[in-house]
Every structure is written in structure tokens, then in C-alpha cells.
Motif scaffolding. Structure first.
Motif, PDB file in Angstrom:
ATOM      1  N   LYS A   2       0.831  -1.207   0.000  1.00 16.46           N
ATOM      2  CA  LYS A   2       0.000   0.000   0.000  1.00 16.46           C
ATOM      3  C   LYS A   2       0.864   1.254   0.000  1.00 16.46           C
ATOM      4  O   LYS A   2       2.009   1.232   0.430  1.00 16.46           O
ATOM      5  N   GLY A   3       0.313   2.365  -0.444  1.00 14.78           N
ATOM      6  CA  GLY A   3       0.999   3.648  -0.355  1.00 14.78           C
ATOM      7  C   GLY A   3       1.958   3.885  -1.497  1.00 14.78           C
ATOM      8  O   GLY A   3       2.232   3.004  -2.307  1.00 14.78           O
ATOM      9  N   ARG A   4       2.495   5.099  -1.526  1.00 16.44           N
ATOM     10  CA  ARG A   4       3.410   5.500  -2.598  1.00 16.44           C
ATOM     11  C   ARG A   4       4.850   5.329  -2.130  1.00 16.44           C
ATOM     12  O   ARG A   4       5.153   5.433  -0.941  1.00 16.44           O
ATOM     13  N   LEU A   5       5.744   5.053  -3.099  1.00 18.36           N
ATOM     14  CA  LEU A   5       7.174   5.094  -2.818  1.00 18.36           C
ATOM     15  C   LEU A   5       7.676   6.431  -3.356  1.00 18.36           C
ATOM     16  O   LEU A   5       7.478   6.741  -4.538  1.00 18.36           O
ATOM     17  N   ILE A   6       8.286   7.227  -2.486  1.00 17.11           N
ATOM     18  CA  ILE A   6       8.691   8.583  -2.875  1.00 17.11           C
ATOM     19  C   ILE A   6      10.184   8.769  -2.629  1.00 17.11           C
ATOM     20  O   ILE A   6      10.650   8.666  -1.484  1.00 17.11           O
ATOM     21  N   ALA A   7      10.950   9.003  -3.697  1.00 21.93           N
ATOM     22  CA  ALA A   7      12.388   9.254  -3.561  1.00 21.93           C
ATOM     23  C   ALA A   7      12.633  10.755  -3.580  1.00 21.93           C
ATOM     24  O   ALA A   7      12.013  11.477  -4.361  1.00 21.93           O
ATOM     25  N   ILE A   8      13.534  11.218  -2.714  1.00 25.49           N
ATOM     26  CA  ILE A   8      13.875  12.649  -2.673  1.00 25.49           C
ATOM     27  C   ILE A   8      15.380  12.800  -2.858  1.00 25.49           C
ATOM     28  O   ILE A   8      16.176  12.095  -2.237  1.00 25.49           O
ATOM     29  N   GLY A   9      15.793  13.719  -3.728  1.00 23.45           N
ATOM     30  CA  GLY A   9      17.199  13.928  -4.073  1.00 23.45           C
ATOM     31  C   GLY A   9      18.003  14.640  -2.995  1.00 23.45           C
ATOM     32  O   GLY A   9      17.523  14.877  -1.886  1.00 23.45           O
ATOM     33  N   ASP A  10      19.231  14.993  -3.333  1.00 23.40           N
ATOM     34  CA  ASP A  10      20.220  15.532  -2.387  1.00 23.40           C
ATOM     35  C   ASP A  10      19.737  16.816  -1.699  1.00 23.40           C
ATOM     36  O   ASP A  10      19.505  17.824  -2.375  1.00 23.40           O
ATOM     37  N   PHE A  18      13.261  21.276   2.193  1.00 22.30           N
ATOM     38  CA  PHE A  18      12.842  19.906   2.509  1.00 22.30           C
ATOM     39  C   PHE A  18      11.470  19.922   3.183  1.00 22.30           C
ATOM     40  O   PHE A  18      10.566  19.166   2.809  1.00 22.30           O
ATOM     41  N   GLU A  19      11.304  20.815   4.149  1.00 16.56           N
ATOM     42  CA  GLU A  19      10.038  20.912   4.866  1.00 16.56           C
ATOM     43  C   GLU A  19       8.901  21.308   3.911  1.00 16.56           C
ATOM     44  O   GLU A  19       7.800  20.763   3.968  1.00 16.56           O
ATOM     45  N   GLU A  20       9.196  22.267   3.031  1.00 19.37           N
ATOM     46  CA  GLU A  20       8.188  22.707   2.066  1.00 19.37           C
ATOM     47  C   GLU A  20       7.797  21.555   1.126  1.00 19.37           C
ATOM     48  O   GLU A  20       6.619  21.359   0.810  1.00 19.37           O
ATOM     49  N   LEU A  21       8.784  20.787   0.704  1.00 19.37           N
ATOM     50  CA  LEU A  21       8.518  19.651  -0.198  1.00 19.37           C
ATOM     51  C   LEU A  21       7.667  18.591   0.507  1.00 19.37           C
ATOM     52  O   LEU A  21       6.708  18.061  -0.079  1.00 19.37           O
ATOM     53  N   LEU A  22       7.995  18.309   1.772  1.00 15.76           N
ATOM     54  CA  LEU A  22       7.199  17.330   2.527  1.00 15.76           C
ATOM     55  C   LEU A  22       5.747  17.773   2.606  1.00 15.76           C
ATOM     56  O   LEU A  22       4.818  16.971   2.467  1.00 15.76           O
ATOM     57  N   GLY A  23       5.536  19.083   2.817  1.00 13.17           N
ATOM     58  CA  GLY A  23       4.172  19.628   2.863  1.00 13.17           C
ATOM     59  C   GLY A  23       3.460  19.444   1.538  1.00 13.17           C
ATOM     60  O   GLY A  23       2.297  19.026   1.482  1.00 13.17           O
ATOM     61  N   LEU A  27       1.786  13.764   2.610  1.00 16.51           N
ATOM     62  CA  LEU A  27       2.068  12.366   2.945  1.00 16.51           C
ATOM     63  C   LEU A  27       0.917  11.711   3.684  1.00 16.51           C
ATOM     64  O   LEU A  27       0.252  12.346   4.509  1.00 16.51           O
ATOM     65  N   GLU A  28       0.721  10.437   3.362  1.00 18.63           N
ATOM     66  CA  GLU A  28      -0.278   9.648   4.074  1.00 18.63           C
ATOM     67  C   GLU A  28       0.400   8.480   4.768  1.00 18.63           C
ATOM     68  O   GLU A  28       1.555   8.154   4.479  1.00 18.63           O
ATOM     69  N   LYS A  29      -0.330   7.836   5.629  1.00 25.19           N
ATOM     70  CA  LYS A  29       0.217   6.831   6.533  1.00 25.19           C
ATOM     71  C   LYS A  29       1.092   5.774   5.855  1.00 25.19           C
ATOM     72  O   LYS A  29       2.145   5.413   6.368  1.00 25.19           O
ATOM     73  N   HIS A  30       0.673   5.267   4.697  1.00 19.80           N
ATOM     74  CA  HIS A  30       1.394   4.145   4.088  1.00 19.80           C
ATOM     75  C   HIS A  30       2.470   4.561   3.080  1.00 19.80           C
ATOM     76  O   HIS A  30       3.111   3.714   2.480  1.00 19.80           O
ATOM     77  N   ASP A  31       2.650   5.859   2.868  1.00 22.59           N
ATOM     78  CA  ASP A  31       3.689   6.320   1.949  1.00 22.59           C
ATOM     79  C   ASP A  31       5.068   5.994   2.521  1.00 22.59           C
ATOM     80  O   ASP A  31       5.285   6.067   3.730  1.00 22.59           O
ATOM     81  N   ARG A  32       5.993   5.620   1.607  1.00 26.71           N
ATOM     82  CA  ARG A  32       7.379   5.369   2.020  1.00 26.71           C
ATOM     83  C   ARG A  32       8.280   6.418   1.399  1.00 26.71           C
ATOM     84  O   ARG A  32       8.502   6.400   0.180  1.00 26.71           O
ATOM     85  N   VAL A  33       8.783   7.328   2.212  1.00 28.08           N
ATOM     86  CA  VAL A  33       9.712   8.346   1.724  1.00 28.08           C
ATOM     87  C   VAL A  33      11.134   7.829   1.912  1.00 28.08           C
ATOM     88  O   VAL A  33      11.522   7.426   3.012  1.00 28.08           O
ATOM     89  N   VAL A  34      11.910   7.810   0.821  1.00 32.42           N
ATOM     90  CA  VAL A  34      13.309   7.377   0.888  1.00 32.42           C
ATOM     91  C   VAL A  34      14.189   8.524   0.392  1.00 32.42           C
ATOM     92  O   VAL A  34      14.035   8.987  -0.746  1.00 32.42           O
ATOM     93  N   ARG A  54      14.226  11.763  10.277  1.00 31.27           N
ATOM     94  CA  ARG A  54      13.834  10.800  11.293  1.00 31.27           C
ATOM     95  C   ARG A  54      12.320  10.770  11.458  1.00 31.27           C
ATOM     96  O   ARG A  54      11.715   9.717  11.644  1.00 31.27           O
ATOM     97  N   GLN A  55      11.730  11.953  11.355  1.00 31.69           N
ATOM     98  CA  GLN A  55      10.292  12.096  11.573  1.00 31.69           C
ATOM     99  C   GLN A  55       9.463  11.617  10.378  1.00 31.69           C
ATOM    100  O   GLN A  55       8.402  11.050  10.555  1.00 31.69           O
ATOM    101  N   HIS A  56       9.930  11.899   9.161  1.00 33.47           N
ATOM    102  CA  HIS A  56       9.062  11.714   7.991  1.00 33.47           C
ATOM    103  C   HIS A  56       9.502  10.642   7.001  1.00 33.47           C
ATOM    104  O   HIS A  56       8.708  10.206   6.182  1.00 33.47           O
TER     105      HIS A  56
END
Ligand SMILES: [Mn+2]
Length: 220
Positions: A2-10, A18-23, A27-34, A54-56
Motif C-alpha cells: 500500500k501507499g506511494r514510494l517517494i524518492a527525494i534527491g540531495d 525539505f520541509e516545504e517539499l514534505l508539505g 504524505l499519508e500513513k502508508h507512503d514510504r519516503v526514501v 527521522r520524523q518523515h
């Protein structure tokens, strides 16, 4: 899964972007941010980026900047440190070091047939057998088959140009003005700390979400 796989660059210490991008990603509960590594150095606040990670984030991959700091911590040898690494060293807590020590080299999503990595791979051996010094540093492939930085051999092809998957690889580390999309790879380091933008890629659709850098934080 379930959920999306989300890759974020350097991110390189660009905590506001980073905070603005997360907003923006809502994000929803099952999303995986890498995060694709190089969370630290050059930008305004490396420790804040690790705290947000660590948080997101589900996890963060090892970049050459984390590897360099970890090597220094292990050996006490400052030979390979760069000037602005010292600002980062002042910011990092015990928790931050523990977080960096736990960063893996790759993230494999077999369902989506995609591998995430900081820098990239040589055409051989198999991607999962390649060591940190290659997968966190490679930009180009020299004639003799070794992995080099762009500046060490500007005429050599980028590794992605000689990479014929599977798997499909999403990577950072080579800063560019735009994402670079090839048949078997997608490069998403869009030079945020250099005044470009911070990029997220949502898989499996490969949808791109970006925020502009607020300023140019670093001059190479
Ligand atoms: Mn890098």
C-alpha cells in the motif's frame, strides 16, 4: 504494498526546502519516503534535515558526504574533510551520528522493479554486489571500466548512459538543472543547495514534485 514510494534527491542541509517539499507531498500513513543521501553539508542546517528525516522518512540512503563524515569519526583522520564539513560536525548530536551509521547503500522495491541509490552503478558486477566507494561516488565510467567523478574524466560517459537495466534506478549525486530521464534511470539531484530546486519522484508513476531553492547556499 500500500501507499506511494517517494524518492527525494540531495538535500545538503536545505531544511526549509525539505520541509516545504514534505508539505507539498501531502504524505499519508502508508507512503514510504526514501532520501537518496547527502542530507548533510554545504547548506544551512544539516542537523535539522536529519531531524526531519527521522520524523518523515522511511529511510535514508548513504551518500558520499555521510560516508566521509563517518570515516572521519571512525579514524580521526581529517585528510578528506572539506572546509564546510566542520560546520556540520559542530551541529551533529549522538542521535544524528547513529542515524547516519544506519544508512544502507540501496533500497530495492521488487514490486515496482526499482532500485534507489545515491550515486549509481557500474554496468557490472551485479548492482547489489557493488561497494560503497562506487555506489556513493560514481558519476562517469572511464575507458578502463572504473568509476570516476565527472571532473576526473569529463569526456567519459555518465554511468546512466551505459546502464541497461533492469532494474530501473532512481539516483541523485550528479547535480543538474533538470531531472534526467532515460529508459532505465532517473536522476533527481536538481542542485538545491546550488540555488536550483529540490526534487521528489513518486513511484511507480515517476511523477515529479519540486520546490525552488530560496537562495544559492553554496558555490562549488
Ligand atoms: Mn553526493
Amino acid at each position: 504494498m500500500k501507499g506511494r514510494l517517494i524518492a527525494i534527491g540531495d538535500i545538503h542541509g536545505c531544511h526549509r526546502e525539505f520541509e516545504e517539499l514534505l508539505g507539498k507531498l501531502e504524505l499519508e500513513k502508508h507512503d514510504r519516503v526514501v532520501l537518496l543521501g547527502d542530507l548533510v553539508n554545504r547548506g544551512p542546517d544539516s542537523a535539522k534535515v536529519i531531524a526531519l528525516a527521522r520524523q518523515h522518512a522511511r529511510l535514508s540512503l548513504l551518500g558520499n558526504h555521510e560516508l566521509r563524515l563517518l570515516n572521519y569519526r571512525k579514524t580521526g583522520d581529517p585528510t578528506h574533510l572539506k572546509k564546510n564539513d566542520y560546520d556540520t560536525l559542530k551541529q551533529l548530536s549522538h542521535h544524528d551520528w547513529a542515524y547516519m551509521s544506519a544508512m544502507p547503500l540501496t533500497y530495492h522495491d521488487a514490486g515496482h522493479r526499482v532500485v534507489l541509490v545515491h550515486a549509481g552503478f557500474l554496468p557490472s558486477p551485479a548492482w547489489h554486489r557493488q561497494p560503497a566507494r562506487i555506489v556513493t561516488r560514481i558519476q562517469v565510467v572511464a575507458k578502463d571500466g572504473t568509476a570516476l567523478k565527472r571532473s576526473e574524466d569529463p569526456s567519459a560517459p555518465h554511468w546512466s548512459e551505459v546502464w541497461n537495466g533492469p532494474p530501473f534506478v532512481v539516483y541523485g549525486h550528479t547535480p543538474r538543472t533538470e531531472v534526467v530521464r532515460l529508459k532505465w534511470s532517473l536522476g533527481i539531484d536538481t542542485s538545491c543547495v546550488l540555488g536550483g530546486s529540490l526534487t521528489a519522484c513518486i513511484l511507480p508513476e515517476k511523477r515529479i514534485v519540486q520546490v525552488r531553492a530560496r537562495e544559492k547556499y553554496y558555490q562549488p
